[in-house]
Scaffold this active site. Structure first.
Site, mmCIF file in Angstrom:
data_model
loop_
_atom_site.group_PDB
_atom_site.id
_atom_site.type_symbol
_atom_site.label_atom_id
_atom_site.label_comp_id
_atom_site.label_asym_id
_atom_site.label_seq_id
_atom_site.Cartn_x
_atom_site.Cartn_y
_atom_site.Cartn_z
ATOM 1 C CD GLU A 46 -2.745 1.131 2.535
ATOM 2 O OE1 GLU A 46 -3.786 1.817 2.530
ATOM 3 O OE2 GLU A 46 -2.375 0.449 3.515
ATOM 4 C CE LYS A 119 -7.629 1.284 3.588
ATOM 5 N NZ LYS A 119 -6.321 1.722 4.149
ATOM 6 C CB CYS A 156 -4.608 -1.569 4.240
ATOM 7 S SG CYS A 156 -3.707 -1.526 5.822
#
Length: 297
Positions: A46, A119, A156
């Site tokens: 990331e 995300k 993540c």
């Protein structure tokens, strides 16, 4: 999509500095190393082009963002085309003035942009002030079609949510991929650090088991000081890994060093495992409606 039974996959675990070009060069070197070992899919961590800037809230950090397509997609697209590999890269996306996302992009082996994932789950914890920078994603949980399969790319904080993994699996993902930036507070005790790391590994292995899919998780490594000098900084714990369809660890990096992992995935394992553990078949979807609520009071 290739019909080869095995897919060789590379993971690039690296440390980052304030030197953007040095970070990109390090990512490129890792991709080249993985490709030289036969990898046809290479995944970066990331926000690999910069320090993890979300330790603090600072408007100047928005200058790190870039458009998509933009500089990074040109660089890594050209590399994908040169090496004949599919690359998953993680970018700070500038969508419009004042509108930014934490976005993973997939570059096809011919250099074209195969797709992107924004995300969806955005944390806001001490040292991880991502809600200040990132607008929650709006593209949903849709695998990205590539020459090496349907990639269920997440990012993540998404890795803690079984719903995200399940929706990717239900949409036909062949594997789950998590570019990650997670670490310890250096002031935490050794026992607390061990519990956090074990929880992180366990929940992702659970996604592999529950969905009968391999999981690729690529984390950064190294201590990144608090840029304002008020806190202890973030000690990113590395431990990038690949888990098989029953949660078995196929490869794992250490917690201190930069590493390039290369692992062979058997494409037939999902079919075999899902036949003996038919979790998708036995889901009681007629009773799951309340999952769409925040909480059952």
């Amino acid at each position: 999509m290739t019909t080869d039974r095995f897919l060789i996959t590379g993971l690039v675990q690296q440390s980052c500095s304030a030197d953007r070009q040095a970070n990109i060069d390090k990512s490129i070197q890792g991709i080249r190393q993985a490709a030289a070992q036969g990898a046809r899919l290479v995944v970066l961590q990331e926000l690999h082009a910069s320090l993890y800037f979300c330790q603090t809230e600072n408007c100047d950090h928005f200058d790190l963002a870039e458009e998509i397509p933009g500089p990074s997609t040109r660089i890594f697209g050209a590399l994908a085309r040169e090496l004949g590999v599919v690359i998953v890269a993680s970018l700070f996306e500038k969508r419009a003035p004042g509108l930014y996302h934490n976005t993973a992009v997939v570059l096809e082996r011919d250099g074209t942009l195969a797709g992107r994932y924004r995300k969806m789950h955005i944390p806001d914890d001490p040292g991880y002030y991502e809600k200040f920078y990132f607008t929650p994603g709006d593209l949903g949980f849709n695998p990205i079609d590539t020459s090496v399969g349907k990639l269920g790319v997440l990012v993540c904080w998404d890795q803690w949510y079984p719903e995200a993994a399940r929706l990717m699996a239900m949409a036909g993902a062949d594997l789950l991929i998590y570019p990650t930036a997670i670490g310890w507070d250096p002031a935490d005790t050794a026992d607390e650090q061990a519990r956090q790391l074990d929880a992180w590994r366990t929940v992702q292995r659970g996604h592999a088991v529950a969905n009968g899919l391999p999981v690729i998780s690529v984390n950064r490594v190294g201590l990144e000081p608090d840029p304002e000098g008020r806190g202890p900084g973030a000690l990113f714990w590395g431990n990038s890994f690949v888990a098989g369809c029953q949660g078995e660890i196929l490869a794992q990096a250490g917690h201190e060093e930069e590493e390039v992992l290369v692992v062979e995935l058997d494409r037939q394992r999902s079919e075999q495992v899902r036949r003996i553990w038919p979790f998708l078949r036995d889901r009681r979807i007629d009773f799951y409606g309340e999952l769409a609520r925040r909480f059952r009071d």
